[in-house]
Design an enzyme around this catalytic site. Structure first.
Site, PDB file in Angstrom:
ATOM      1  N   ASP A 477       3.265 -10.019   7.258  1.00 55.99           N
ATOM      2  CA  ASP A 477       3.174  -8.997   8.306  1.00 55.99           C
ATOM      3  C   ASP A 477       3.177  -7.597   7.683  1.00 55.99           C
ATOM      4  O   ASP A 477       3.535  -7.412   6.503  1.00 55.99           O
ATOM      5  CB  ASP A 477       4.388  -9.170   9.236  1.00 55.99           C
ATOM      6  CG  ASP A 477       4.148  -8.640  10.639  1.00 55.99           C
ATOM      7  OD1 ASP A 477       3.162  -7.931  10.846  1.00 55.99           O
ATOM      8  OD2 ASP A 477       4.983  -8.936  11.525  1.00 55.99           O
ATOM      9  N   ASP A 546      -0.896  -8.772  18.700  1.00 52.63           N
ATOM     10  CA  ASP A 546       0.415  -9.054  19.290  1.00 52.63           C
ATOM     11  C   ASP A 546       0.299  -9.253  20.790  1.00 52.63           C
ATOM     12  O   ASP A 546       1.261  -9.631  21.437  1.00 52.63           O
ATOM     13  CB  ASP A 546       1.384  -7.895  19.016  1.00 52.63           C
ATOM     14  CG  ASP A 546       2.110  -8.079  17.692  1.00 52.63           C
ATOM     15  OD1 ASP A 546       1.946  -9.136  17.062  1.00 52.63           O
ATOM     16  OD2 ASP A 546       2.847  -7.158  17.284  1.00 52.63           O
TER      17      ASP A 546
HETATM   18  C1  DGJ Z   1       4.626  -8.237  14.431  1.00 47.90           C
HETATM   19  C2  DGJ Z   1       3.859  -9.519  14.453  1.00 47.90           C
HETATM   20  O1  DGJ Z   1       2.549  -9.313  14.842  1.00 47.90           O
HETATM   21  C3  DGJ Z   1       4.580 -10.507  15.351  1.00 47.90           C
HETATM   22  O2  DGJ Z   1       3.829 -11.680  15.472  1.00 47.90           O
HETATM   23  C4  DGJ Z   1       5.910 -10.780  14.775  1.00 47.90           C
HETATM   24  O3  DGJ Z   1       5.773 -11.414  13.538  1.00 47.90           O
HETATM   25  C5  DGJ Z   1       6.703  -9.498  14.634  1.00 47.90           C
HETATM   26  N1  DGJ Z   1       5.966  -8.485  13.940  1.00 47.90           N
HETATM   27  C6  DGJ Z   1       7.993  -9.729  13.910  1.00 47.90           C
HETATM   28  O4  DGJ Z   1       8.664  -8.587  13.648  1.00 47.90           O
END
Ligand code: DGJ
Length: 738
Positions: A477, A546
């Site tokens: 990430d 997201d």
């Molecule tokens: C952003 C990501 O896109 C999510 O899927 C998740 O992993 C969160 N961060 C975790 O902090």
């Protein structure tokens, strides 16, 4: 696939069965661009390429000659400094402060091996390829410039990059070294690009080219969710399935620019590369600097044809061949199920349900390390939080494997929270001007990946965890962009920070994959904030956004498909009300959208009803039976959520070989008193016979593609005709060749 070089006219012609790319040496030794498009055969009317007319008030290169001005030439790699006022591809400064450069053709070389670009991702040269390297020189400056072109046997694609070598006896400063430049004789194009932001990534915009420069780009340190490093120029009449379009993509994850400039002649210059804003690189004697690679794609079968070439190019040339044909695992991710609030029991309960339903991979997301109980702490302390997981990742991964699931783990290795040992011991490793306040993003700061010792330190921490567990899958990430771009290492060379940063990211990817060659990495940047070919070189799939709301995903996945294959797009079924937009949609709609991607679930399976679990079991079985088609079939966009009344979206995949086709039809809002509609599938064999899941008897491919499939309204004011009526409906239509 071949290169024809005519010694007398000094014209290069790269071609394969689909395309021709023609350029040559101009009178002043620079390279002129002549043609890129559908395959053309010689003999050429060379005089046409070289034709110039005397022009009124402009600047000319030769005395008493009013015909040769670079302003009016179509150029292959324009130099800053003489008679051309459009965006240059190369802009340097020499020791006396001069910016004038003059690179002239010296020689060329043809090789069958696709060269790599040191430190950068690029096309791999799988199958048959041909590479032409043209060397130019500016002897006064003391520099050589190599322009590299590769053509691929089965694709309408040319990849390009530039490499500058300082052969002189003093440093040069690079302000701009773009990856490619392409000049057209006209501007009869629309620009298509993918814009957005967090949780609304890669929306499609199409607008007519106008005079002047129109560009997209990023100066955030990542390719970003704001603009994707992809642009297409489409002929006005170009639709999804008919007409001409050109695509430009960059194999790069950092600051970029892609621009189209229409000059006073109505000619168009398309160029792409590292964003010159905030970029400056000192090239010492003997050093080389390479641009990232640009991917030029041509289509005469509409935008869908362009997308299909890009899908194939990414699958065959960018993604590592060890993943070719891979059937992405159906995963369960605990993020939206638990956020930071979990322990081993909770995770095991979710994994157990997942395994019983047929899920194949359990991914433990954020919160397993350091003191990470919220987003205020933990990043940079990559040791297991034993309060949450007393047996460590080793024991957890073992237990998950014993349930028949693979195990995945989340990391965010480029970041640090203030409240960590790493931040306290090495504040100088954090990007920022020590004399000014540092902005935070999600309470976190960006590590200076341009420092090799930072990459080493994070690598050492991560392998302590990974060596002692059995991790099949890593989710990488990256949740904020760079601000206060200052490195305490770089002194006056701050213009190098962003590029050095991304080289450091690529270096860590390379080292982790070398140590764990079986491990699959999913890239993620707060969802789709770094969704680019650079990332796909290392990680064959990415978390698309997201935003997992099915209705929002119609737009996001539709837009993403313009330039990226379904196998690369993570798509999860999540809980309702949806966590991003609070919308409630049926489990059917959520799956019907997520099937068209790398499928998974991200919700607390232990909290579902018996009926929901039964439906999920069926969904998983359906995806498994059709996974190859969804991931590796040919994808067609049928109805756009960005056009018309934006209420209907439709798309379709056709399996390799064409035996099965799956059409997804989605209606956002219910409409009162509607009549019949038809939807016309594409990509079928006109002479084939097909059984269609919503038709009573078999029909021909030509009937389906021309008459279409009749779609009954869900509710016509008198009766409901579908199980799911009201808002947010979806239908999946299966079309099987008999
Ligand atoms: C952003 C990501 O896109 C999510 O899927 C998740 O992993 C969160 N961060 C975790 O902090």
């Amino acid at each position: 696939m071949k290169l024809d070089f005519d010694k007398e006219s000094q014209i290069f012609h790269l071609s394969n069965t689909h395309i021709s790319y023609v350029f040559g040496v101009l009178r002043n030794g620079h390279l002129g661009h002549y043609y890129y498009g559908s395959k053309i055969d010689g003999p050429f009317q060379v005089a046409y390429f070289r034709k110039a007319v005397n022009r009124g008030l402009t600047n000319y290169l030769y005395e008493d000659d009013f015909s040769f001005s670079l302003s009016h030439e179509r150029l292959e790699y324009p130099c800053f400094g003489t008679t051309d006022y459009r965006m240059p591809a190369i802009h340097l400064r020499d020791k006396k402060g001069s910016n004038v450069v003059d690179f002239k053709y010296v020689s060329h070389l043809v090789i069958s091996e696709k060269p790599e670009i040191t430190g950068l991702p690029c096309a791999r040269g799988m199958g048959e390829t041909l590479t032409l390297i043209v060397t130019l020189e500016d002897s006064l400056l003391g520099a050589t410039l190599e322009l590299t072109y590769t053509i691929y046997s089965e694709l309408p694609v040319i990849t390009r990059s530039a490499r500058l070598k300082n052969t002189g006896d003093h440093p040069l400063v690079i302000h701009q070294l773009l990856s490619m430049n392409l000049d057209f004789y006209d501007s009869d194009f629309d620009v298509i690009h993918l814009h957005g932001d967090w949780i609304k990534e890669r929306h499609v915009e199409r607008f007519p080219l106008h005079y002047g420069l129109q560009s997209i780009g990023s100066s955030r340190g990542a390719s970003s969710a704001i603009h994707n490093p992809f642009m297409a120029l489409a002929r006005k009449a170009c639709t999804e399935h008919v007409g001409e379009a050109y695509g430009i993509s960059l194999v790069y994850s950092g600051n970029f620019t892609i621009g189209a400039e229409v000059d006073s002649d109505g000619h168009t210059r398309l160029s792409a590369g590292i964003n010159p804003f905030q970029f400056q690189w000192t090239l010492n004697e003997g050093e080389v600097f390479s641009s990232p690679e640009a991917v030029l794609t041509y289509s005469n079968t509409g935008l869908n044809g362009l997308s299909q070439s890009l899908h194939r190019f990414i699958t065959d040339q960018i993604i590592h061949p060890k993943y070719k044909g891979r059937l992405n695992q159906i995963l369960i991710n605990n993020w939206e199920a638990t956020y930071f609030d979990f322990n081993e029991q909770k995770l095991m309960a979710i994994a157990k349900e997942a395994s019983a339903l047929g899920v194949e991979l359990f991914v433990l997301d954020d919160g397993w390390f350091g003191r990470r109980n919220s987003d205020r702490a933990g990043l940079g302390d990559w040791y297991v939080n034993l309060e949450k997981l007393p047996g460590g990742i080793g024991q957890l991964s073992k237990a998950v494997h014993e349930m028949g699931l693979k195990f995945g783990l989340w990391i965010e290795p480029e970041m640090v929270n203030k409240d960590t040992a790493l931040f306290k011991s090495h504040p100088e490793w954090v990007i920022g001007d020590p004399e000014r306040p540092r902005s935070h993003g999600r309470n976190q700061f960006v590590l200076d990946y341009g420092r090799p010792e930072v990459v080493d330190a994070i690598y050492e921490q991560l392998i302590q965890v990974l060596d002692h567990a059995s991790v099949d899958y890593l989710k990488w990430d990256m949740n904020r962009n760079i601000t206060e771009a200052f490195s305490t290492l770089l002194g006056e060379r701050q213009g190098e920070l962003y590029h050095r940063y991304i080289l450091g990211v690529y270096a860590l990817y390379t080292r982790l994959l070398a140590r764990y060659p079986e491990m699959i990495i999913e890239s993620c940047a707060a969802g789709g904030g770094r969704f680019d070919m650079g990332m796909f070189y290392y990680a064959p799939q990415a978390w698309t956004s997201d935003n997992s709301d099915a209705v929002e995903r119609l737009k996001i996945q539709y837009g993403t498909s313009m330039a990226y294959p379904l196998s690369a797009m993570g798509a999860h079924v999540t809980a309702i009300p949806n966590h991003q937009v609070k919308r409630s949609t049926s489990l059917k709609l959520r799956a019907d959208v997520a099937y068209f991607g790398s499928f998974g679930y991200e919700l607390d399976l232990t909290k579902l009803s018996v009926e929901d679990k039964a439906e999920i079991r069926e969904q998983i079985a359906f995806y498994k039976a059709n996974r190859e088609t969804f991931l590796h079939g040919d994808f067609y966009r049928l109805i756009s959520p960005f056009e018309g009344d934006r209420n209907i979206t439709a798309w379709q995949v056709v399996s390799k070989g064409g035996l099965r086709s799956i059409l997804g039809y989605y209606q956002v809002l219910a409409k009162p008193n509607e009549g019949l509609k038809t939807i016309k599938p594409v990509g079928l064999n006109p002479h084939g016979r097909y059984r269609v899941s919503c038709m009573e008897s078999p029909v021909s491919g030509s009937f389906l593609m021309n008459f279409g499939i009749l779609m009954k309204p869900a509710f016509n004011g008198i009766e409901s005709t579908e199980v799911h009526d009201g808002d947010y409906q979806s239908r999946l239509i299966l079309i099987d060749q008999i």
